[in-house]
Design a protein around this motif. Structure first.
Motif, mmCIF file in Angstrom:
data_model
loop_
_atom_site.group_PDB
_atom_site.id
_atom_site.type_symbol
_atom_site.label_atom_id
_atom_site.label_comp_id
_atom_site.label_asym_id
_atom_site.label_seq_id
_atom_site.Cartn_x
_atom_site.Cartn_y
_atom_site.Cartn_z
ATOM 1 N N VAL A 153 0.916 -1.051 0.148
ATOM 2 C CA VAL A 153 -0.069 0.172 0.218
ATOM 3 C C VAL A 153 0.885 1.336 -0.073
ATOM 4 C CG1 VAL A 153 -1.501 1.259 1.331
ATOM 5 C CG2 VAL A 153 -1.972 -1.092 0.957
ATOM 6 N N VAL A 154 1.961 1.277 0.719
ATOM 7 C CA VAL A 154 2.847 2.351 1.024
ATOM 8 C C VAL A 154 3.608 2.506 -0.364
ATOM 9 C CG1 VAL A 154 4.901 3.249 2.101
ATOM 10 C CG2 VAL A 154 3.173 2.354 3.448
ATOM 11 N N LEU A 155 3.968 1.535 -1.115
ATOM 12 C CA LEU A 155 4.623 1.599 -2.309
ATOM 13 C C LEU A 155 3.778 2.212 -3.401
ATOM 14 C CD1 LEU A 155 7.080 1.220 -3.944
ATOM 15 C CD2 LEU A 155 6.359 -1.322 -4.104
ATOM 16 N N ILE A 156 2.711 1.624 -3.550
ATOM 17 C CA ILE A 156 1.750 2.169 -4.419
ATOM 18 C C ILE A 156 1.303 3.574 -4.227
ATOM 19 C CG2 ILE A 156 -0.546 1.743 -5.659
ATOM 20 C CD1 ILE A 156 -0.253 -1.161 -5.132
ATOM 21 N N ASN A 157 1.039 3.935 -2.991
ATOM 22 C CA ASN A 157 0.637 5.311 -2.539
ATOM 23 C C ASN A 157 1.747 6.371 -3.087
ATOM 24 O OD1 ASN A 157 -0.776 7.386 -1.300
ATOM 25 N ND2 ASN A 157 0.838 7.465 0.441
ATOM 26 N N ASN A 158 3.103 5.904 -2.673
ATOM 27 C CA ASN A 158 4.338 6.840 -2.964
ATOM 28 C C ASN A 158 4.501 6.913 -4.508
ATOM 29 O OD1 ASN A 158 4.633 7.267 -0.426
ATOM 30 N ND2 ASN A 158 6.295 5.801 -0.028
ATOM 31 N N THR A 159 4.250 5.778 -5.074
ATOM 32 C CA THR A 159 4.505 5.651 -6.625
ATOM 33 C C THR A 159 3.591 6.968 -7.283
ATOM 34 O OG1 THR A 159 5.392 3.746 -6.635
ATOM 35 C CG2 THR A 159 4.500 4.448 -8.624
ATOM 36 N N ILE A 160 2.157 6.848 -6.781
ATOM 37 C CA ILE A 160 1.399 7.486 -7.426
ATOM 38 C C ILE A 160 1.469 9.051 -7.017
ATOM 39 C CG2 ILE A 160 -1.115 8.358 -7.434
ATOM 40 C CD1 ILE A 160 -1.777 5.516 -7.354
ATOM 41 N N LYS A 161 2.034 9.275 -5.843
ATOM 42 C CA LYS A 161 2.267 10.661 -5.301
ATOM 43 C C LYS A 161 3.552 11.463 -6.091
ATOM 44 C CE LYS A 161 0.699 10.839 -0.605
ATOM 45 N NZ LYS A 161 0.902 10.652 0.954
ATOM 46 N N LEU A 162 4.362 10.559 -6.370
ATOM 47 C CA LEU A 162 5.590 11.030 -7.139
ATOM 48 C C LEU A 162 5.329 11.349 -8.479
ATOM 49 C CD1 LEU A 162 8.434 8.654 -5.970
ATOM 50 C CD2 LEU A 162 8.396 11.094 -5.472
ATOM 51 N N ALA A 163 4.160 10.569 -9.169
ATOM 52 C CA ALA A 163 3.860 10.775 -10.436
ATOM 53 C C ALA A 163 2.941 11.952 -10.524
ATOM 54 C CB ALA A 163 3.091 9.538 -11.017
ATOM 55 N N LEU A 164 2.183 12.273 -9.296
ATOM 56 C CA LEU A 164 1.510 13.332 -9.341
ATOM 57 C C LEU A 164 2.142 14.796 -9.356
ATOM 58 C CD1 LEU A 164 -1.704 12.223 -7.926
ATOM 59 C CD2 LEU A 164 -1.432 12.863 -10.205
ATOM 60 N N PHE A 165 3.381 14.473 -8.549
ATOM 61 C CA PHE A 165 4.099 15.753 -8.383
ATOM 62 C C PHE A 165 4.375 16.729 -9.342
ATOM 63 C CE2 PHE A 165 8.404 17.954 -7.416
ATOM 64 C CZ PHE A 165 8.042 18.462 -6.300
ATOM 65 N N SER A 166 4.565 15.945 -10.739
ATOM 66 C CA SER A 166 4.915 16.905 -11.631
ATOM 67 C C SER A 166 3.601 17.757 -12.209
ATOM 68 C CB SER A 166 5.316 16.125 -13.015
ATOM 69 O OG SER A 166 4.320 15.010 -13.349
ATOM 70 N N GLN A 167 2.220 17.415 -11.809
ATOM 71 C CA GLN A 167 1.086 17.940 -12.311
ATOM 72 C C GLN A 167 0.565 19.062 -11.235
ATOM 73 O OE1 GLN A 167 -1.297 16.592 -14.963
ATOM 74 N NE2 GLN A 167 0.935 16.527 -15.578
ATOM 75 N N ILE A 218 -7.664 5.810 -4.052
ATOM 76 C CA ILE A 218 -7.481 6.556 -2.887
ATOM 77 C C ILE A 218 -6.330 7.631 -2.548
ATOM 78 C CG2 ILE A 218 -7.288 6.210 -0.290
ATOM 79 C CD1 ILE A 218 -9.132 3.663 -0.426
ATOM 80 N N SER A 219 -5.034 6.834 -3.199
ATOM 81 C CA SER A 219 -3.897 7.426 -3.052
ATOM 82 C C SER A 219 -3.927 8.868 -3.721
ATOM 83 C CB SER A 219 -2.660 6.657 -3.513
ATOM 84 O OG SER A 219 -2.508 5.631 -2.580
ATOM 85 N N THR A 220 -4.553 8.751 -4.996
ATOM 86 C CA THR A 220 -4.577 9.642 -6.047
ATOM 87 C C THR A 220 -5.630 10.717 -5.717
ATOM 88 O OG1 THR A 220 -4.471 8.332 -8.158
ATOM 89 C CG2 THR A 220 -5.618 10.536 -8.310
ATOM 90 N N PHE A 221 -6.830 10.498 -4.773
ATOM 91 C CA PHE A 221 -7.584 11.259 -4.162
ATOM 92 C C PHE A 221 -7.112 12.258 -3.145
ATOM 93 C CE2 PHE A 221 -10.841 12.801 -1.104
ATOM 94 C CZ PHE A 221 -11.953 13.174 -1.979
ATOM 95 N N ALA A 222 -6.090 11.709 -2.189
ATOM 96 C CA ALA A 222 -5.294 12.213 -1.229
ATOM 97 C C ALA A 222 -4.372 13.323 -1.699
ATOM 98 C CB ALA A 222 -4.719 11.064 -0.329
#
Length: 297
Positions: free
Chosen positions: A185-199, A279-283
């Motif tokens: 869960v943490v790995l997927i969450n961090n992956t998506i957060k990093l991907a959204l950082f550029s946005q 959920i990770s994207t929403f947060a």
């Protein structure tokens, strides 16, 4: 052409496809492998437990009707393992036992002794829920009171060893399951957060031109859900491939995992990929929308 390319890179809701899908697929694949290990271990344990037997030796000189009566009494007991509605009981006559012994040893002890000293025996497979040492002792005592029964035996040390190891394995698997689920869960969450950082700046730009929160979230959530579902499907395909490959190397391995359990594991992987991605994207979007410009930098 260059402008179109630049626009596509900054399109709302878009972020690196390959890296996100690869990372999420890898996380779900590891989770699926461990799930497969749990299923295999549980089924192997159940198979071992289902072969725990109690041997009931009968008095000599019993009639066929008396033997049948004892068999029926035992068949009606709750502690006898049932498979396909049938009690797992086997009656072995002393003649059959002597024949088996002679085949294994190559010695005709019946002719040597002039008599067959063996007894008829009824083998009972015990249900796993009745395999605690105390339960088996009570079962042994109960069967011993049945008329026509000479002796009741089972390998006590083996049963105790099985129960002890089953408890240890259960504790270890539960612990690893919790840890692995948190890591995934943490790995997927961090992956998506990093991907959204550029946005993050694009999100702020949309806010500045009056876009609502739901309008901004929608493309990100749709894309994240699709990525999570796609990653889940890829991870499931890898798991099925590993299972088929393992079956070639270890014959009969696939028999340790039931099809319904595999389907549940597949559904769980798809659900985890979908929900965690959503959920990770929403947060993450909610976090970036609340940040000040200085914090975004």
């Amino acid at each position: 052409m260059a402008k179109d390319k630049k626009y596509r890179k900054k399109k709302l809701g878009s972020y690196p496809f390959a890296s996100v899908v690869f990372s999420v697929t890898l996380a779900l694949f590891v989770m699926g492998l461990f799930g497969l290990l749990i299923l295999t271990t549980n089924n192997l344990t159940r198979l071992i437990q289902e072969n725990v037997e109690i041997q009931v030796f009968l008095h000599k000189g019993l009639s066929q009707n008396e033997v049948v009566k004892i068999t029926k009494i035992l068949s009606s007991k709750d502690y006898v393992l049932k498979s396909g509605g049938q009690a797992q009981i086997q009656h072995i006559t002393k003649e059959e036992a002597a024949e088996t012994f002679m085949e294994e040893t190559g010695e005709d002890f019946v002719n040597f002794l002039g008599d067959n000293p063996l007894r008829d025996v009824i083998k009972i497979k015990v249900s796993p829920e009745y395999q605690a040492s105390q339960n088996l002792a009570e079962i042994k005592k109960e069967i011993g009171f049945i008329s026509g029964v000479f002796e009741v035996t089972y390998i006590e040390n083996l049963v105790q060893s099985i129960n002890k190891n089953v408890r240890k394995i259960s504790y270890v698997l539960v612990g690893f399951t919790v840890i692995l689920l948190i890591v995934v869960v943490v790995l997927i969450n961090n992956t998506i957060k990093l991907a959204l950082f550029s946005q993050r700046f694009l999100i702020r730009s949309m806010q500045l031109v009056g876009a609502t929160s739901s309008f901004i979230r929608k493309p990100f959530l749709s894309r994240a859900s699709w990525f999570g579902l796609l990653s889940g499907m890829l991870a499931c395909a890898l798991i099925w491939g590993v299972l088929q490959l393992a079956e070639r190397e270890i014959e009969g391995l696939i028999d340790l995992v039931r099809m319904d359990e595999l389907l549940v594991l597949t559904a769980a992987m798809l659900l985890v990929g979908l929900l965690v991605g959503f959920i990770s994207t929403f947060a993450a979007i909610k976090k970036y929308m609340k940040m000040s410009l200085d914090e975004l930098y």
